[in-house]
Design an enzyme around this catalytic site. Sequence first.
Site, short mmCIF file in Angstrom:
data_model
loop_
_atom_site.label_atom_id
_atom_site.label_comp_id
_atom_site.label_asym_id
_atom_site.label_seq_id
_atom_site.Cartn_x
_atom_site.Cartn_y
_atom_site.Cartn_z
N SER A 34 -5.50 -9.05 -26.77
CA SER A 34 -5.41 -9.57 -28.15
C SER A 34 -6.72 -10.09 -28.72
O SER A 34 -6.71 -10.97 -29.56
CB SER A 34 -4.32 -10.63 -28.23
OG SER A 34 -4.62 -11.71 -27.40
N TYR A 89 -6.78 -3.68 -32.72
CA TYR A 89 -5.77 -4.62 -32.21
C TYR A 89 -4.56 -4.64 -33.16
O TYR A 89 -3.41 -4.45 -32.73
CB TYR A 89 -6.39 -6.01 -32.08
CG TYR A 89 -5.37 -7.12 -31.96
CD1 TYR A 89 -4.51 -7.20 -30.86
CD2 TYR A 89 -5.25 -8.09 -32.97
CE1 TYR A 89 -3.57 -8.22 -30.77
CE2 TYR A 89 -4.32 -9.10 -32.87
CZ TYR A 89 -3.47 -9.16 -31.78
OH TYR A 89 -2.53 -10.16 -31.70
N PHE A 130 0.82 -16.12 -37.31
CA PHE A 130 -0.49 -16.30 -37.93
C PHE A 130 -1.36 -17.01 -36.87
O PHE A 130 -1.35 -16.57 -35.73
CB PHE A 130 -0.33 -16.98 -39.29
CG PHE A 130 0.10 -15.95 -40.34
CD1 PHE A 130 1.30 -15.24 -40.18
CD2 PHE A 130 -0.70 -15.60 -41.40
CE1 PHE A 130 1.68 -14.23 -41.08
CE2 PHE A 130 -0.34 -14.60 -42.31
CZ PHE A 130 0.85 -13.92 -42.14
N LEU A 145 -10.94 -20.39 -32.87
CA LEU A 145 -11.70 -21.48 -33.49
C LEU A 145 -11.38 -22.86 -32.89
O LEU A 145 -12.31 -23.57 -32.46
CB LEU A 145 -11.44 -21.49 -35.01
CG LEU A 145 -12.17 -22.58 -35.78
CD1 LEU A 145 -13.68 -22.39 -35.69
CD2 LEU A 145 -11.72 -22.59 -37.24
N ARG A 200 -7.36 -19.84 -42.89
CA ARG A 200 -6.29 -19.39 -42.00
C ARG A 200 -5.13 -20.38 -42.04
O ARG A 200 -5.29 -21.54 -42.39
CB ARG A 200 -6.80 -19.30 -40.54
CG ARG A 200 -7.85 -18.23 -40.31
CD ARG A 200 -7.26 -16.83 -40.39
NE ARG A 200 -8.26 -15.80 -40.12
CZ ARG A 200 -9.09 -15.29 -41.02
NH1 ARG A 200 -9.06 -15.71 -42.26
NH2 ARG A 200 -9.94 -14.33 -40.67
N1 LIG Z 1 -2.83 -16.68 -30.12
C1 LIG Z 1 -2.67 -16.25 -31.37
O1 LIG Z 1 -3.16 -16.87 -32.34
C2 LIG Z 1 -1.85 -15.02 -31.63
C3 LIG Z 1 -1.64 -14.63 -32.97
C4 LIG Z 1 -0.86 -13.51 -33.23
C5 LIG Z 1 -0.29 -12.79 -32.20
N2 LIG Z 1 -0.51 -13.15 -30.91
C6 LIG Z 1 0.11 -12.36 -29.83
O2 LIG Z 1 0.82 -13.22 -28.97
C7 LIG Z 1 0.78 -12.74 -27.63
C8 LIG Z 1 0.27 -13.83 -26.72
O3 LIG Z 1 -1.03 -14.20 -27.12
P1 LIG Z 1 -1.84 -15.32 -26.36
O4 LIG Z 1 -2.73 -15.96 -27.35
O5 LIG Z 1 -0.90 -16.14 -25.58
O6 LIG Z 1 -2.73 -14.43 -25.39
P2 LIG Z 1 -3.04 -14.61 -23.84
O7 LIG Z 1 -4.15 -13.68 -23.55
O8 LIG Z 1 -3.19 -16.05 -23.51
O9 LIG Z 1 -1.70 -14.09 -23.14
C9 LIG Z 1 -1.42 -12.74 -22.90
C10 LIG Z 1 -0.86 -12.63 -21.48
O10 LIG Z 1 -0.46 -11.28 -21.22
C11 LIG Z 1 -0.93 -10.92 -19.92
N3 LIG Z 1 -1.02 -9.46 -19.92
C12 LIG Z 1 -1.78 -8.67 -20.72
N4 LIG Z 1 -1.56 -7.37 -20.46
C13 LIG Z 1 -0.61 -7.32 -19.47
C14 LIG Z 1 0.04 -6.27 -18.78
N5 LIG Z 1 -0.22 -4.97 -19.05
N6 LIG Z 1 0.94 -6.57 -17.82
C15 LIG Z 1 1.23 -7.87 -17.54
N7 LIG Z 1 0.64 -8.92 -18.17
C16 LIG Z 1 -0.27 -8.64 -19.12
C17 LIG Z 1 -2.23 -11.66 -19.74
O11 LIG Z 1 -2.62 -11.85 -18.40
C18 LIG Z 1 -1.89 -13.00 -20.42
O12 LIG Z 1 -1.34 -13.92 -19.51
C19 LIG Z 1 -0.07 -11.49 -27.65
O13 LIG Z 1 0.78 -10.38 -27.72
C20 LIG Z 1 -0.88 -11.63 -28.94
O14 LIG Z 1 -1.24 -10.38 -29.45
C21 LIG Z 1 -1.27 -14.26 -30.59
O1 LIG Z 2 -16.54 -19.52 -33.21
C1 LIG Z 2 -15.82 -19.24 -34.19
C2 LIG Z 2 -14.52 -18.69 -34.05
C3 LIG Z 2 -13.82 -18.40 -35.20
N1 LIG Z 2 -14.35 -18.65 -36.43
C4 LIG Z 2 -13.57 -18.33 -37.64
O2 LIG Z 2 -12.38 -19.07 -37.60
C5 LIG Z 2 -11.32 -18.32 -38.20
C6 LIG Z 2 -10.18 -18.21 -37.20
O3 LIG Z 2 -10.62 -17.38 -36.12
P1 LIG Z 2 -9.80 -17.20 -34.76
O4 LIG Z 2 -10.62 -16.34 -33.86
O5 LIG Z 2 -9.36 -18.54 -34.26
O6 LIG Z 2 -8.48 -16.44 -35.21
P2 LIG Z 2 -8.32 -15.08 -36.03
O7 LIG Z 2 -7.89 -15.45 -37.42
O8 LIG Z 2 -9.48 -14.20 -35.91
O9 LIG Z 2 -7.16 -14.32 -35.22
C7 LIG Z 2 -5.96 -14.91 -34.77
O10 LIG Z 2 -4.95 -14.79 -35.72
C8 LIG Z 2 -4.76 -13.49 -36.18
C9 LIG Z 2 -3.68 -13.56 -37.18
O11 LIG Z 2 -4.00 -14.46 -38.20
C10 LIG Z 2 -4.45 -12.52 -35.04
O12 LIG Z 2 -3.10 -12.48 -34.73
C11 LIG Z 2 -5.24 -12.76 -33.77
O13 LIG Z 2 -4.57 -12.26 -32.65
C12 LIG Z 2 -5.48 -14.20 -33.51
O14 LIG Z 2 -6.47 -14.32 -32.51
C13 LIG Z 2 -11.92 -16.96 -38.58
O15 LIG Z 2 -12.27 -16.99 -39.93
C14 LIG Z 2 -13.17 -16.87 -37.71
O16 LIG Z 2 -14.21 -16.11 -38.28
C15 LIG Z 2 -15.60 -19.20 -36.57
O17 LIG Z 2 -16.08 -19.40 -37.68
N2 LIG Z 2 -16.30 -19.49 -35.43
#
Ligand SMILES: NC(=O)c1ccc[n+]([C@@H]2O[C@H](COP(=O)([O-])OP(=O)(O)OC[C@H]3O[C@@H](n4cnc5c(N)ncnc54)[C@H](O)[C@@H]3O)[C@@H](O)[C@H]2O)c1
Ligand SMILES: O=c1ccn([C@@H]2O[C@H](COP(=O)(O)OP(=O)(O)O[C@H]3O[C@H](CO)[C@H](O)[C@H](O)[C@H]3O)[C@@H](O)[C@H]2O)c(=O)[nH]1
Length: 331
Positions: free
Chosen positions: A79, A143, A171, A190, A221
Amino acid sequence: MRLLVTGGAGYVGSVCSAVLLEQGHDLVVVDDLSTGNRDAVPESATFVEGDLADCAVDVLSAGVGGQAFDGVVHCAARSLVGESVVDPAEYWHGNVVTSLRLLDAMRATGTRRLVFSSTAATYGEPDVVPIVEDAPTRPTNPYGATKLAIDHAITSYANAYGIGATSLRYFNVAGAYGGVGENRIVETHLIPLVLQVAMGYREHISVFGTDWQTRDGTAVRDYIHVRDLAEAHVLALESSVEGKHRIFNLGSGEGFTVREVIDACRRVTGRDIPVVDAPRRAGDPAVLIASSDRAISELGWKPKLTELDTIVADAWEFTRQLGDRSHAART
Ligand SMILES: NC(=O)c1ccc[n+]([C@@H]2O[C@H](COP(=O)([O-])OP(=O)(O)OC[C@H]3O[C@@H](n4cnc5c(N)ncnc54)[C@H](O)[C@@H]3O)[C@@H](O)[C@H]2O)c1
Ligand SMILES: O=c1ccn([C@@H]2O[C@H](COP(=O)(O)OP(=O)(O)O[C@H]3O[C@H](CO)[C@H](O)[C@H](O)[C@H]3O)[C@@H](O)[C@H]2O)c(=O)[nH]1
């Protein structure tokens, strides 16, 4: 319910696991630990270490504990937006192929409920905010494209094979719950990065882009507390409708600029946080704000931890507690 949580050693998956266990569900977690942490998996969940693409059928065929599963919470994914641009094959195989294997295994084993971690990245640059679920989907990076492809596959599988599916389009997830928060080997988000600066693990935070058409020139965001997010998974599982694929956006409905987030971190931590202005990051949209009205009215979802300072305070508490055990402290 007896549930499989994929990616349950990751940030979102481990918090969802903790909340599902609190509600009395029985859990098996599958994770390959590619980005997750073994110690984030709750002790009362059964843990299977492995690539979901290889083990989905075995696990769902009652291979663990001998009982059939009622449903799957599918969080496992690659991700990182930037990485997906550089290495899209990892994303098309790791996300799409793996998810198809999971769907096929669900079909083969008659597993009826699915909740999928979709994302705001499926929409790309929005024409209008707040973003509703019927908005155009034009992902700006591989992605988001892989997540949208999986959403389409889920729609077809639900319609044809009777799976009751829900895609939750998160989000920006932040905060911590039950001793679990963001502790990735490679961190790009961030809030955890800013808190690493507050901890002294990094010298400054780079602000990516100061010339956006926003109130202070930095990107906006919508930050959602991971505990509120987990609650939506519980509601989605409970209200699953066989043969139907529902899609819900999940956010707090309010946008904050990068500078506002850094200010919130300064308020909460009371620490100095040096900032360096930097160029825009490739693939970043200017403004992403969710309309969660559909989740509120149809799922009965009630986000409670919507204040930015509360989200940051919970993330800070986790970061401080983890201290030198964090990946950031060791690199
Ligand atoms: N964190 C966010 O802001 C955010 C926003 C939107 C969507 N998402 C989605 O939410 C989900 C979780 O995100 P997260 O931030 O917890 O990420 P993360 O990387 O912390 O968690 C993902 C987990 O999946 C495991 N994994 C990946 N591929 C695998 C596979 N093929 N088999 C088994 N395990 C596997 C990784 O080891 C990890 O533990 C993801 O699908 C991501 O796309 C996250
Ligand atoms: O060091 C940094 C990191 C991030 N940012 C900014 O902070 C904001 C938030 O960035 P994040 O990387 O925390 O999150 P994103 O918005 O890029 O993405 C996250 O939210 C998205 C949906 O909104 C997707 O789902 C994605 O998986 C998830 O990581 C962005 O404008 C980014 O440019 C900075 O300025 N400096």
